[in-house]
Design a protein around this motif. Structure first.
Motif, PDB file in Angstrom:
ATOM      1  N   VAL A   1      55.933  58.383  41.961  1.00 15.50           N
ATOM      2  CA  VAL A   1      54.644  57.859  42.419  1.00 15.50           C
ATOM      3  C   VAL A   1      54.350  58.402  43.815  1.00 15.50           C
ATOM      4  N   VAL A   2      53.219  59.079  43.957  1.00 10.63           N
ATOM      5  CA  VAL A   2      52.798  59.594  45.259  1.00 10.63           C
ATOM      6  C   VAL A   2      51.768  58.635  45.848  1.00 10.63           C
ATOM      7  N   VAL A   3      52.060  58.140  47.041  1.00 12.56           N
ATOM      8  CA  VAL A   3      51.162  57.200  47.716  1.00 12.56           C
ATOM      9  C   VAL A   3      50.728  57.829  49.038  1.00 12.56           C
ATOM     10  N   GLU A   4      49.552  58.345  49.077  1.00 14.57           N
ATOM     11  CA  GLU A   4      49.009  59.033  50.248  1.00 14.57           C
ATOM     12  C   GLU A   4      49.760  60.332  50.535  1.00 14.57           C
TER      13      GLU A   4
ATOM     14  N   PHE B   1      52.703  60.070  39.004  1.00 15.23           N
ATOM     15  CA  PHE B   1      51.560  59.182  39.217  1.00 15.23           C
ATOM     16  C   PHE B   1      51.077  59.332  40.666  1.00 15.23           C
ATOM     17  N   ALA B   2      49.810  59.060  40.903  1.00 19.29           N
ATOM     18  CA  ALA B   2      49.277  59.128  42.264  1.00 19.29           C
ATOM     19  C   ALA B   2      48.204  58.057  42.459  1.00 19.29           C
ATOM     20  N   PHE B   3      48.271  57.385  43.605  1.00 22.20           N
ATOM     21  CA  PHE B   3      47.221  56.437  43.966  1.00 22.20           C
ATOM     22  C   PHE B   3      46.028  57.228  44.510  1.00 22.20           C
TER      23      PHE B   3
ATOM     24  N   LYS C   1      47.862  66.914  37.352  1.00 23.47           N
ATOM     25  CA  LYS C   1      49.275  66.990  37.684  1.00 23.47           C
ATOM     26  C   LYS C   1      49.866  65.616  37.957  1.00 23.47           C
ATOM     27  N   ALA C   2      49.017  64.592  37.876  1.00 22.46           N
ATOM     28  CA  ALA C   2      49.481  63.217  38.064  1.00 22.46           C
ATOM     29  C   ALA C   2      48.519  62.268  37.368  1.00 22.46           C
ATOM     30  N   TYR C   3      49.073  61.175  36.830  1.00 20.43           N
ATOM     31  CA  TYR C   3      48.240  60.117  36.272  1.00 20.43           C
ATOM     32  C   TYR C   3      47.680  59.276  37.416  1.00 20.43           C
ATOM     33  N   LEU C   4      46.452  58.839  37.284  1.00 23.31           N
ATOM     34  CA  LEU C   4      45.880  57.930  38.278  1.00 23.31           C
ATOM     35  C   LEU C   4      46.513  56.559  38.097  1.00 23.31           C
ATOM     36  N   ILE C   5      46.954  55.973  39.197  1.00 26.86           N
ATOM     37  CA  ILE C   5      47.582  54.656  39.150  1.00 26.86           C
ATOM     38  C   ILE C   5      46.916  53.738  40.167  1.00 26.86           C
ATOM     39  N   THR C   6      46.640  52.502  39.768  1.00 26.12           N
ATOM     40  CA  THR C   6      46.107  51.507  40.695  1.00 26.12           C
ATOM     41  C   THR C   6      47.016  50.287  40.787  1.00 26.12           C
ATOM     42  N   SER C   7      47.945  50.174  39.832  1.00 25.37           N
ATOM     43  CA  SER C   7      48.911  49.068  39.844  1.00 25.37           C
ATOM     44  C   SER C   7      50.063  49.425  38.923  1.00 25.37           C
ATOM     45  N   ALA C   8      51.076  48.578  38.911  1.00 23.82           N
ATOM     46  CA  ALA C   8      52.242  48.824  38.058  1.00 23.82           C
ATOM     47  C   ALA C   8      51.888  48.767  36.580  1.00 23.82           C
ATOM     48  N   LYS C   9      50.774  48.126  36.231  1.00 19.71           N
ATOM     49  CA  LYS C   9      50.376  48.045  34.820  1.00 19.71           C
ATOM     50  C   LYS C   9      50.122  49.438  34.243  1.00 19.71           C
TER      51      LYS C   9
ATOM     52  N   HIS D   1      44.704  62.032  54.483  1.00 21.61           N
ATOM     53  CA  HIS D   1      45.890  61.496  53.820  1.00 21.61           C
ATOM     54  C   HIS D   1      45.657  61.221  52.329  1.00 21.61           C
ATOM     55  N   SER D   2      44.429  61.466  51.845  1.00 18.28           N
ATOM     56  CA  SER D   2      44.132  61.267  50.429  1.00 18.28           C
ATOM     57  C   SER D   2      43.985  62.586  49.672  1.00 18.28           C
ATOM     58  N   GLU D   3      43.883  63.693  50.397  1.00 16.88           N
ATOM     59  CA  GLU D   3      43.601  64.981  49.758  1.00 16.88           C
ATOM     60  C   GLU D   3      44.646  65.372  48.722  1.00 16.88           C
ATOM     61  N   GLY D   4      45.922  65.154  49.041  1.00 17.51           N
ATOM     62  CA  GLY D   4      46.998  65.539  48.125  1.00 17.51           C
ATOM     63  C   GLY D   4      46.985  64.742  46.835  1.00 17.51           C
ATOM     64  N   CYS D   5      46.851  63.420  46.952  1.00 16.24           N
ATOM     65  CA  CYS D   5      46.829  62.557  45.766  1.00 16.24           C
ATOM     66  C   CYS D   5      45.619  62.862  44.887  1.00 16.24           C
ATOM     67  N   ASN D   6      44.452  62.979  45.512  1.00 18.37           N
ATOM     68  CA  ASN D   6      43.242  63.255  44.740  1.00 18.37           C
ATOM     69  C   ASN D   6      43.326  64.607  44.033  1.00 18.37           C
ATOM     70  N   ALA D   7      43.955  65.593  44.688  1.00 21.24           N
ATOM     71  CA  ALA D   7      44.105  66.922  44.077  1.00 21.24           C
ATOM     72  C   ALA D   7      45.061  66.866  42.887  1.00 21.24           C
ATOM     73  N   LEU D   8      46.129  66.097  43.001  1.00 28.40           N
ATOM     74  CA  LEU D   8      47.073  65.951  41.885  1.00 28.40           C
ATOM     75  C   LEU D   8      46.370  65.375  40.660  1.00 28.40           C
ATOM     76  N   ILE D   9      45.559  64.337  40.890  1.00 29.66           N
ATOM     77  CA  ILE D   9      44.832  63.689  39.793  1.00 29.66           C
ATOM     78  C   ILE D   9      43.781  64.640  39.213  1.00 29.66           C
ATOM     79  N   LYS D  10      43.040  65.292  40.095  1.00 29.62           N
ATOM     80  CA  LYS D  10      41.968  66.200  39.679  1.00 29.62           C
ATOM     81  C   LYS D  10      42.507  67.356  38.827  1.00 29.62           C
ATOM     82  N   ASN D  11      43.678  67.868  39.190  1.00 25.67           N
ATOM     83  CA  ASN D  11      44.266  69.017  38.497  1.00 25.67           C
ATOM     84  C   ASN D  11      45.207  68.621  37.362  1.00 25.67           C
TER      85      ASN D  11
END
Length: 368
Positions: A229-232, A254-256, A276-284, A264-274
């Motif tokens: 999980v990548v957080v920021e 996963f990335a928030f 390379k990571a699932y979007l995560i908002t909670s443990a669910k 501090h959000s550029e990396g996470c947003n790029a992972l999701i956009k490309n």
């Protein structure tokens, strides 16, 4: 008395020019670490990757004193040396091609925890990032998941502190020697972690936290987890390197998400956009994609199920699923000694025949 086979493994480990891959090659070719030091030079030179300089260094036996001192220091500092041939070596790391041949471990670590989550991110965490970590770890309490990070400033130390606070096991993978806590301000947390988790590194005692150690450290973090999980994260940095490595290991990443335009959000947003990571908002989100809710209920074996009529390779896979279902494709590959590409074909055939069901998180279960 020092075990000679372990002494030889460590002595090999300290020879300049012998990395993890070549060390495995040497032991495999010669049959044991002890035989590596006694084999004729001509045969050593036939091992792929061994040249004159390396062969001479092996036969000089110059690293045995250093290895003996390292073993004695490990005993003095209550540090366990785990070699890749040891039964204690983490199962998850055995599945990655560039796994370290030696781990220094301190604390009370259960590498075989059924659920393992690595949490990484920027060293300049914001209040939003810290809140995401706190929320995620509190929601992972019912799973008693193992929390892995790198003891760095920002997201890493927040993950460790929250895991300690919530009573979850946590491991710090270090980019220095296990006796060199970096940053020093995290020493108290590192000590607390050893009561329910601990410290891990591949670096020898006294190794400084040099820059080149950290990308190598990141592969261990990626290898030890089921989910990363990548957080920021900024556009570049260690967290994104770890995510790339985890993807190459077929781990779930996963990335928030963060605000558009925030550094501090550029990396996470790029992972999701490309993708390379699932979007995560909670443990669910993590629970669903890792199929952890399903895994909570033990699957009973049915006596009526028969292996008759299946090919030998298929029977091997079905027997493994009878022992543990669901299982990840990496687990099945390692336990059956079958290449992932061949295994994927076998599983697809079994799925078409209505025997096996694929699940989120690259997992498979028997369908009966």
């Amino acid at each position: 008395m020092i075990d000679q086979s372990r002494l030889c493994l460590l002595a090999l480990h300290f020879i300049p020019g012998i990395g993890d891959y070549l060390l495995r090659q040497l032991v495999s070719y010669c049959g044991s670490a002890e035989r590596v030091f006694n084999i004729p030079k001509g045969k050593l030179l036939k091992v792929p990757g061994v040249g004159e300089v390396t062969a001479n260094a092996i036969l000089a036996h110059n690293t045995f004193d250093l290895a003996e001192k390292e073993i004695k220091k490990a005993e003095k500092l209550s540090t366990q040396l785990i070699f890749y041939l040891d039964k204690e070596y983490p199962t998850r790391l055995k599945q990655i091609p560039d796994a370290p041949t030696l781990l220094y471990c301190k604390g009370s670590i259960d590498f075989e925890n059924p659920k393992s989550v690595a949490i990484v991110g920027t060293r300049k965490a914001t209040a939003y990032g810290r809140e995401c970590v706190e929320q995620l770890i509190s929601e992972l309490i019912p799973h008693q998941a193992l929390i892995i990070s790198g003891l760095a400033y920002g997201i890493d130390i927040q993950a460790h502190k929250q895991a300690v606070k919530q009573g979850l096991q946590t491991i710090a993978v270090m980019g220095s020697g296990i006796d060199v806590i970096y940053p020093a301000s995290h020493k108290d947390t590192a000590n607390q972690m050893q009561h329910n988790g601990g410290l891990v590194t591949e670096n020898r005692f006294g190794a400084k936290p040099d820059a080149h150690n950290f990308p190598m450290r990141n592969r261990i973090i990626a290898g030890l987890c089921d989910a990363l999980v990548v957080v920021e994260a900024a556009e570049r940095g260690g967290a994104l390197i770890t995510a790339e490595i985890a993807n190459s290991y077929n781990k779930d990443v996963f990335a928030f998400p963060g605000n558009v335009g925030e550094t501090h959000s550029e990396g996470c947003n790029a992972l999701i956009k490309n993708n390379k990571a699932y979007l995560i908002t909670s443990a669910k989100d993590l629970e669903y994609l890792m199929n952890w809710e399903v895994a909570k209920k033990p699957i009973k074996k049915k006596e009526a199920f028969s292996l008759e009529g299946f090919e030998p390779e298929e029977q091997t896979i079905l027997k493994l699923l009878l022992e543990k279902s669901p299982s990840t494709i990496d687990e099945l590959s390692w336990k059956s000694n079958t290449a992932v590409s061949q295994l994927a074909s076998l599983l697809l055939t079994l799925e078409f025949n209505g025997v096996v069901q694929s699940l989120p998180g690259k997992q498979y279960k028997l369908k009966y």
